[in-house]
Structures are given as structure tokens and as C-alpha cells.
Design a protein around this motif. Structure first.
Motif, PDB file in Angstrom:
ATOM      1  N   UNK A  55      27.033  65.886  40.006  1.00 46.17           N
ATOM      2  CA  UNK A  55      28.205  65.426  39.560  1.00 46.17           C
ATOM      3  C   UNK A  55      28.853  64.928  40.752  1.00 46.17           C
ATOM      4  N   UNK A  56      29.258  63.660  40.824  1.00 50.72           N
ATOM      5  CA  UNK A  56      30.010  63.193  41.946  1.00 50.72           C
ATOM      6  C   UNK A  56      31.021  62.312  41.645  1.00 50.72           C
ATOM      7  N   UNK A  57      31.943  62.184  42.534  1.00 48.22           N
ATOM      8  CA  UNK A  57      32.967  61.487  42.552  1.00 48.22           C
ATOM      9  C   UNK A  57      32.526  59.839  42.898  1.00 48.22           C
ATOM     10  N   UNK A  58      32.587  59.015  41.965  1.00 50.04           N
ATOM     11  CA  UNK A  58      32.062  57.766  42.373  1.00 50.04           C
ATOM     12  C   UNK A  58      33.010  56.813  42.728  1.00 50.04           C
TER      13      UNK A  58
ATOM     14  N   UNK B 265      37.001  48.663  37.755  1.00 51.38           N
ATOM     15  CA  UNK B 265      37.189  47.228  37.387  1.00 51.38           C
ATOM     16  C   UNK B 265      37.113  46.313  38.640  1.00 51.38           C
ATOM     17  N   UNK B 266      36.939  46.650  39.868  1.00 51.53           N
ATOM     18  CA  UNK B 266      36.739  45.896  40.920  1.00 51.53           C
ATOM     19  C   UNK B 266      35.472  45.939  41.782  1.00 51.53           C
ATOM     20  N   UNK B 267      35.196  47.139  41.999  1.00 50.27           N
ATOM     21  CA  UNK B 267      34.076  47.493  42.871  1.00 50.27           C
ATOM     22  C   UNK B 267      32.913  48.305  42.007  1.00 50.27           C
ATOM     23  N   UNK B 268      31.489  47.553  42.644  1.00 47.89           N
ATOM     24  CA  UNK B 268      30.312  48.161  42.211  1.00 47.89           C
ATOM     25  C   UNK B 268      29.581  49.076  43.079  1.00 47.89           C
ATOM     26  N   UNK B 269      29.285  49.925  42.793  1.00 47.20           N
ATOM     27  CA  UNK B 269      28.421  50.921  43.941  1.00 47.20           C
ATOM     28  C   UNK B 269      27.078  51.327  43.373  1.00 47.20           C
ATOM     29  N   UNK B 270      26.073  51.417  44.515  1.00 45.54           N
ATOM     30  CA  UNK B 270      24.562  51.771  44.116  1.00 45.54           C
ATOM     31  C   UNK B 270      24.867  53.195  44.697  1.00 45.54           C
ATOM     32  N   UNK B 271      24.243  54.132  43.884  1.00 42.38           N
ATOM     33  CA  UNK B 271      24.447  55.438  44.136  1.00 42.38           C
ATOM     34  C   UNK B 271      22.715  55.888  44.111  1.00 42.38           C
ATOM     35  N   UNK B 272      22.423  56.840  45.106  1.00 41.58           N
ATOM     36  CA  UNK B 272      21.344  57.347  45.412  1.00 41.58           C
ATOM     37  C   UNK B 272      21.202  59.035  44.931  1.00 41.58           C
TER      38      UNK B 272
ATOM     39  N   UNK C 231      20.865  69.080  44.554  1.00 41.49           N
ATOM     40  CA  UNK C 231      21.005  67.629  44.299  1.00 41.49           C
ATOM     41  C   UNK C 231      22.136  66.884  44.810  1.00 41.49           C
ATOM     42  N   UNK C 232      21.832  65.767  45.690  1.00 41.17           N
ATOM     43  CA  UNK C 232      23.021  65.297  46.377  1.00 41.17           C
ATOM     44  C   UNK C 232      22.816  63.513  46.007  1.00 41.17           C
ATOM     45  N   UNK C 233      24.307  62.982  45.847  1.00 40.20           N
ATOM     46  CA  UNK C 233      24.276  61.827  45.616  1.00 40.20           C
ATOM     47  C   UNK C 233      24.940  61.101  46.745  1.00 40.20           C
ATOM     48  N   UNK C 234      24.302  59.997  47.256  1.00 46.20           N
ATOM     49  CA  UNK C 234      25.069  59.329  48.421  1.00 46.20           C
ATOM     50  C   UNK C 234      25.111  57.844  47.845  1.00 46.20           C
TER      51      UNK C 234
END
Lengths: 241, 525
Positions: free
Chosen positions: B154-157, B194-201, B242-245
Motif C-alpha cells: 500500500x502506498x500513497x501515490x 487528473x494532472x500527473x502520471x507516475x511510474x511506480x516500482x 515490499x516497498x514502492x518507489x
């Protein structure tokens, strides 16, 4: 003698009117429903101005619906500008442009406001339907939900609100929403319902006819106009007796 | 199909349906009908020509029995903290999540997506969080738990932002999540607001270095003067973490609200679409994007149509489609020109004049468009119907399915309460034989394209005992209402199923109902 003459005239008119009224019944309830849809759409466009950027898709769809209604009203001839100073304008200008309707949604995109679209355009649809409305109100219990509480002799009450809507669009002050609708006492303008989003139960009646009927053809409109004059006359007579 | 025929009454399946003898769990067996050309990167589910695969009858489960596997709640911040403490048990399964009945608006699920293997299921919510669930591993002694999904990460995107220039808030709500195909041990996904796309690993860490010279075990710096010997740090096993960056942030490219993102089949580019423009990005480059579609009129007063959804073709990296608020779909080829304002194909169904009303345009607005896995068909969802189009025929869809036609007489009320603007999504199953979409009252519908049968099911807490079989629902339109039917006027329009997902190869579906995520699977032995 006065009475007899009046009676005959009254009876004659009544007999003539009934056929016309029957024809008018479907047409005017459709007009009322259409008007209600127009009003609802204008409210929605105004309400779409919130803290978060409004949904452009929704605004465009509502604006297209409004434009469609306006075009149809223009064909019917029920969308007429009242004030004489607007007489010189080209007919196309009378269609309230999408930009004005959605100014709150789009002004951040740098759209320039259309030059002075006067109040006359806004008055148009309301004032022209008012005689029909006030005449019809006592006669059609089915359209009771559309009944306006007071005869619309001063049309100022309603069109003033629409003016305020457009002012609000410009000033971006949502706070005056409450006083905006305080003069409007027509029941179908239930702001709570609109704001909180009515859930569940269908509300039949007002809208069913609207969806069932195809957009009105220009046919009945000419008879509408002549009948309206006679209708006024009949109402006056009825009121007097 | 032995697993079906042996168990449980199947209310919809007619007695004379002939089922093949292999089960969908034996998915690895390739049907003999496939071409030997080796182009079979689609897996065994579709033949390259796009016609329904021979296995489609196994996975064609418009009529099958569906059971609830688990109901998951998106964890709020409170449970997030307790999760971190228990991180080593990753048996943080649904038990503690299930019983929590508090639901804030931030928990409303706004997107659901399986990854390409179906092992992971990602959800995004209105609070900007992404929750990833992982499928429970099969084990012989716990065969009944197969198909359950547990929280993996779980992470705050996205965070809420404020646009000072326009004095407007930018919502943190996650509009879409799209997975990248897995290329190494880590998982990658795109998430957008609405405005920003993020790539998460998203990666696992099960070892950590110990034995630093300059730091002690707690991480405090050691005084270099006290160091008398040197040692080499070694990696020692640790509890799985498990980490999300965030690896890339693609910002400042959209004036309007992003409604779609789609990863290209070249795995190097993706597109993001807002109401008026579509941009093409390279994953490695965040400060530039190419604008490939622009429908903004020079004069905004003339705006009458917006883009509602867009997607790349699953195999042809130069082809994409986008849908509009006027019910049209345009297919574009990026080889034709840099700016694809002129479409290659234009799909539109002529309007039915008998159904015309003031709401015709609104209900024709397409809320979702999806390519079939084969790439031969596209499916579109408008307010009342789902349509399947053949890419080779532009003038009308080949199939139209009524989702909830009983609402046609209620359009005015639905316009008044804004429900008419709800954007429902639609999904294909792995073999393109069944399509699914949501409705109101927590109902969702499945249509089997081969048998032409359909079913309405409900995702609700009342009938959500685990492993319970879902009972099909029926809406009664008028006249006499039968015992189990629900009348149109009793439907709850605040309970809408907008987001659903179908496992890429199995009959497992994820259905998002407000803040609940329901996972159903087809009944297996």
C-alpha cells in the motif's frame, strides 16, 4: 342583454377553444417540460463551478443539451427577444453561446467573454412562455407540478435570477447561491433536490412526456400564436365571471 | 467440463450445453487450432486471427456460477500503521480488513486493474492511495484458499495539490492504473490523477546489509577514531518487505483532466489522454511528451465534443483509438502524421430516430473503450448499452447489449440527480468471449458473446458469505413483480459499480463497490 351577449360569445369561444386547447395541451406541457429541462440545465452549469475544476465533459454535454433546446425553441418561435433594442442583432447571437453558459468552467482556459450579450436574450424564453403558463395553470391538474404560485405578471422575478446566474459566473462567488433562488418560487426548482442529488425513486410525470415526444415540429407553432391571443381573452372572461 | 457438471445447480446453463472436456485450470495446454507460427504471445486464449479461441467455451461463463472469494476493504490510514508492524506475516489477509465497516470518502475505489499474469491486483482510491493485492499461492493442503487475494503493498501515490494560478484544487483521486509487463523481479505500474502520471516500482526486499564500518546496527554514525578493525558488510536475510518507489513523474503536460492512460505494446511508450488532448510519452523521458491528438477548437465557444477514453492497440504499436462524448470512436495510425487529428477510421452508429430525445446525446457519450485481447474488436460502453465493434466495419457495431434499458424512461430523473453522467467501465474476459460491465444497486452484468446469454449479479454485503454462490438478480420493469425481483423504483442509484476487472486468463473477477473490493471466481471443484 350584456350578459346574454357575453354568454353567447363565451360559449362560442369555448367551443372554439376546446379543440384548440386539446391541441395545445400536449404542446404546452411539452413546452413546460422543455422549459424545465432548460432551467435545470442552466442550474447545473452554474453549480458546476466549485472549488475543484469542474468536469469538462459534463459541462459540454449539458451545454449541448441547452443549445439543442434553444435551437428548437428558436424554430418554434418561442424564443424571442423582448426588448426592442436587441432587434437589430443577428438571430444567431440570440443563442446563448456555450462560452457564456460555461464561463465558470472555461474562463481559466483564456476564453474571452462574448461581447455584451444582453439581458434581453435571457428574458426571451421565460417571458414568452409565461402567458401560456399562467393561462394553462388552472386548467391542467396533470401539470400541477409545473404550476407557478403566482401569475407571472412581473416577469422580473425569474429573469432576474438568470441574470444573477450570469453575474455569479463572472464574479465566481458561490456564496450568493441562496439568495439567487430565493425569489424563484416555482416548485420544480427544488434546489435541495438538485444539490443533494435525488436518489432512488423515479419521478414520473414531468419528464415522461418529454422523452416520449419527438421534438416539436414547426407545424403547431403558428396556430399557437393565434390561439394564445384568444386564450388570454378567454381567461380574462373567466376571471371576470 | 467436469468441474462444472459435477457440482451445484447452474441456473442459467441449459441442459443441452455441450462443454469440452478440459478445464480452464489446465490453461497451459495449447489448443490444436492455433497457428504454428509462434506468434502466440497472447497465450493460449486467443488465436492470432482474433476469432474466439477454441477454449472459449470453458471460459465463456456468462452463465456459470460465481462464488465470492473474498471481500476486501481498502485499508485506511489506521490499519496501514498496524500493517507495517505486522509486515513479516504477510498473511495479513482479509480477516482484519473485512470487519471494518467505517468508510470515508477517501476510501472509495476509483480504479481496479489486474497485472498481466493476474498474480497482482491493484486498486486506486479517491484518497490517492494505491493498494496492491497478491494472489494467495496454491498449496496442496489449502486448496480451498486458491484464488484469494491478500494485501501486498500500500502506498500513497498522489497527494492533493493546489493550482495557485487558477485557484483550484487538483484532486488526488487515482483515475487509472496500468501495469507494465514484468521484465525483472520488480513490478512496475503507472498511476494517474487528473494532472500527473507516475511510474511506480514495487519490489521486494528480503535481505539487508549488515556490518557497516561507519554505522552501527541502529544506523547511528560511529566515531571514526573508535574504529580499529575493518569488516566487509554482508547481506543477511530479513523479513520480507515490499516497498514502492516512484521512479518517474510525468507532470505538467495536461491542461485538462486525464481520463485514460495506456501502455503501448512496444513497452517503451505510453499515452495519456485528457478531455481535449492526447500525449505520447517515453518512459525514460519525463520533461517532454509528444502531443498526438488535439481537438481543442481555436475558439472555446465552439467546443461541443471531448475525448472520453483512449487505448493503444494490443499488438500494433502505431495504432490507437479514442472515444468521444458524441458516441464516436476514432482509430488513428501514428505513422500517418505526427499529429493524428485526422483519423484513419471513424466508428459511429447512425442514430435511431424513434429513440430521439433531449438526452440522446448524453446517453450516447462513450464512457469506456477497450480493445479485445485479440486486437480485432473494440468494446464501448455508453450509458445504457455495451457495443462490440469490428475494426473492419465502421458504420455500426456488430453486437449491442442492453445493460439496463429499464432506465430509458427515467432519463430525466437521472439527469436531475447527475447519474446520467456516471462513467461505467467495461472489460473483456481472457478469451474475449464474455464481456462485463457494472450497473446500479451494486449490480453488474455479464454477457456471453457466443451463447448470447447474460446474467445480472450483485456485489453486496448481505449476500457475501465467503464461498457463497451468487444468485442471479432480475429487475422487474412493470406489472407483476416476482418474488426475487427488484423493481426499478427500488434501485439504489448511489450504489454503482463503475470499475471491474477480469483476470487475464482465469475466471476471476474483481468488482469495486464504493469502498469494497469483491473478488469472485467461477466455481471450481
Amino acid at each position: 342583454m350584456f350578459t346574454r351577449g357575453l354568454k353567447r360569445k363565451c360559449v362560442g369561444h369555448e367551443e372554439d377553444m376546446e379543440g384548440a386547447l386539446a391541441g395545445l395541451k400536449t404542446v404546452s406541457s411539452y413546452s413546460l417540460q422543455r422549459q424545465s429541462l432548460l432551467d435545470m440545465s442552466l442550474v447545473k452549469l452554474q453549480l458546476c463551478h466549485m472549488l475543484v475544476e469542474p468536469n469538462l465533459c459534463r459541462s459540454v454535454l449539458i451545454a449541448n443539451t441547452v443549445r439543442q433546446i434553444q435551437e428548437e425553441m428558436t424554430q418554434d418561435g418561442t424564443w424571442r427577444s423582448v426588448t426592442p433594442q436587441e432587434a437589430g442583432r443577428a438571430p444567431l447571437d440570440r443563442l446563448v453561446s456555450t462560452e457564456i453558459l460555461c464561463r465558470s468552467a472555461w474562463e481559466q482556459e483564456g476564453a474571452r467573454p462574448a461581447p455584451g450579450l444582453g439581458d434581453g436574450h435571457v428574458q426571451g424564453p421565460v417571458s414568452d412562455l409565461c402567458p401560456v403558463t399562467s393561462a394553462q395553470a388552472p386548467r391542467h391538474p396533470q401539470s400541477g407540478i409545473w404550476e407557478l404560485d403566482s401569475p407571472r405578471e412581473d416577469r422580473g422575478g425569474f429573469h432576474k435570477s438568470l441574470d444573477q446566474i450570469f453575474e455569479t459566473l463572472e464574479t465566481k462567488n458561490p456564496g450568493c447561491m441562496e439568495e439567487l433562488f430565493s425569489d424563484v418560487d416555482s416548485p420544480y426548482y427544488d434546489l435541495d433536490t438538485v444539490l443533494t442529488g435525488m436518489v432512488g425513486g423515479a419521478r414520473p410525470g414531468p419528464c415522461e412526456g418529454l422523452e416520449g415526444l419527438a421534438p416539436a415540429t414547426p407545424g403547431p407553432s403558428s396556430s399557437c400564436k393565434s390561439d394564445l391571443g384568444e386564450l388570454d381573452h378567454v381567461v380574462e372572461i373567466l376571471v371576470e365571471t | 467440463m467436469k468441474c462444472f457438471s459435477r457440482y451445484l445447480p447452474y441456473i442459467f446453463r441449459p441442459a443441452n450445453t455441450i462443454l469440452s472436456s478440459s478445464c480452464h485450470t489446465e490453461a497451459n495446454v495449447l489448443p490444436s487450432g492455433l497457428l504454428p507460427s509462434g506468434q502466440n504471445k497472447l497465450g493460449p486464449w486467443c488465436s492470432p486471427t482474433g476469432s474466439p479461441a477454441p477454449l472459449s467455451c470453458e471460459t465463456g461463463c456468462g452463465e456459470g456460477s460465481w462464488i465470492l472469494v473474498c471481500r476486501l476493504l481498502v485499508p485506511t490510514q489506521v490499519s496501514l500503521l498496524s500493517m507495517e508492524e505486522d509486515i513479516d506475516t504477510r498473511k495479513i489477509n482479509n480477516s482484519f480488513l473485512r470487519d471494518h465497516s467505517y468508510a470515508t470518502e477517501a476510501d472509495i475505489i476509483s480504479t481496479v486493474e489486474f497485472n498481466h499474469t493476474g498474480e497482482l491486483l491493484a486498486t486506486g482510491d479517491k484518497g490517492g492511495r494505491v493498494v496492491i493485492f497478491q494472489r494467495e499461492q496454491e498449496s496442496k493442503n489449502q486448496i480451498h484458499r486458491r484464488g484469494e487475494y491478500n494485501v501486498y503493498s500500500t502506498f500513497q501515490s498522489h497527494e492533493p495539490e493546489f493550482d495557485y494560478l487558477k485557484s483550484l484544487e487538483i484532486e488526488e483521486k487515482i483515475n487509472k492504473i496500468r501495469w507494465l509487463p514484468q521484465q525483472n523481479a520488480a513490478y512496475f505500474l503507472l498511476s494517474t490523477n487528473d494532472k500527473t502520471v507516475k511510474l511506480w516500482k514495487v519490489s521486494e526486499r528480503d535481505k539487508r546489509p549488515e556490518g557497516y564500518n561507519l554505522k552501527d546496527e541502529e544506523g547511528r554514525l560511529r566515531d571514526p577514531a573508535t574504529i580499529t578493525t575493518l569488516r566487509v558488510p554482508v547481506l543477511r536475510p530479513m523479513d520480507l518487505m515490499v516497498e514502492a518507489t516512484p521512479r518517474r513523474v510525468f507532470a505538467n503536460a495536461h491542461t485538462y483532466h486525464i481520463n485514460s492512460i495506456s501502455v503501448n505494446s512496444d513497452y517503451e511508450t505510453y499515452m495519456s489522454a485528457d478531455d481535449l488532448r492526447i500525449n505520447l510519452w517515453n518512459f525514460e523521458i519525463t520533461n517532454q511528451s509528444f502531443n498526438i491528438v488535439d481537438i481543442k477548437p481555436a475558439n472555446m465557444e465552439e467546443l461541443t465534443e471531448v475525448i472520453t477514453a483512449a487505448e493503444f492497440h494490443p499488438h500494433h504499436c502505431n495504432t490507437f483509438v479514442y472515444s468521444s462524448s458524441k458516441g464516436t470512436i476514432r482509430l488513428c495510425d501514428m505513422r500517418a502524421s505526427a499529429l493524428c487529428d485526422r483519423h484513419t477510421k471513424f466508428f459511429e452508429e447512425p442514430e435511431d430516430p424513434s429513440n430521439r430525445s433531449f438526452f440522446s446525446e448524453i446517453i450516447s457519450s462513450i464512457s469506456d473503450v477497450k480493445f479485445s485481447h485479440s486486437g480485432r474488436y473494440i468494446m464501448t460502453r455508453d450509458y445504457l448499452t455495451v457495443k462490440v465493434w469490428d475494426l473492419n466495419m465502421e458504420n455500426r457495431p456488430i453486437e449491442t447489449y442492453q445493460v439496463h434499458d429499464y432506465l430509458r424512461s427515467k432519463l430525466c430523473s437521472l439527469y436531475e440527480n447527475d447519474c446520467i453522467f456516471d462513467k461505467f467501465e467495461c472489460v473483456w474476459n481472457g478469451s474475449d468471449s464474455v464481456i462485463m460491465t457494472g450497473s446500479y444497486n451494486n449490480f453488474f452484468r455479464m454477457f456471453d458473446r457466443n451463447t448470447k446469454r447474460d446474467v445480472t449479479l450483485e456485489a453486496s454485503r448481505e449476500n457475501s458469505k465467503p464461498r457463497a454462490i451468487l444468485k442471479p438478480r432480475k429487475v422487474c420493469v412493470g406489472g407483476k413483480r416476482r418474488k426475487d425481483e427488484i423493481s426499478v423504483d427500488s434501485l439504489d442509484f448511489s450504489k454503482k459499480i463503475l470499475h471491474t476487472a477480469w483476470h487475464p486468463s482465469e475466471n476471476i473477477i474483481a468488482v469495486a463497490a464504493t469502498n469494497n473490493l469483491y473478488i469472485f471466481q467461477d466455481k471450481v471443484n
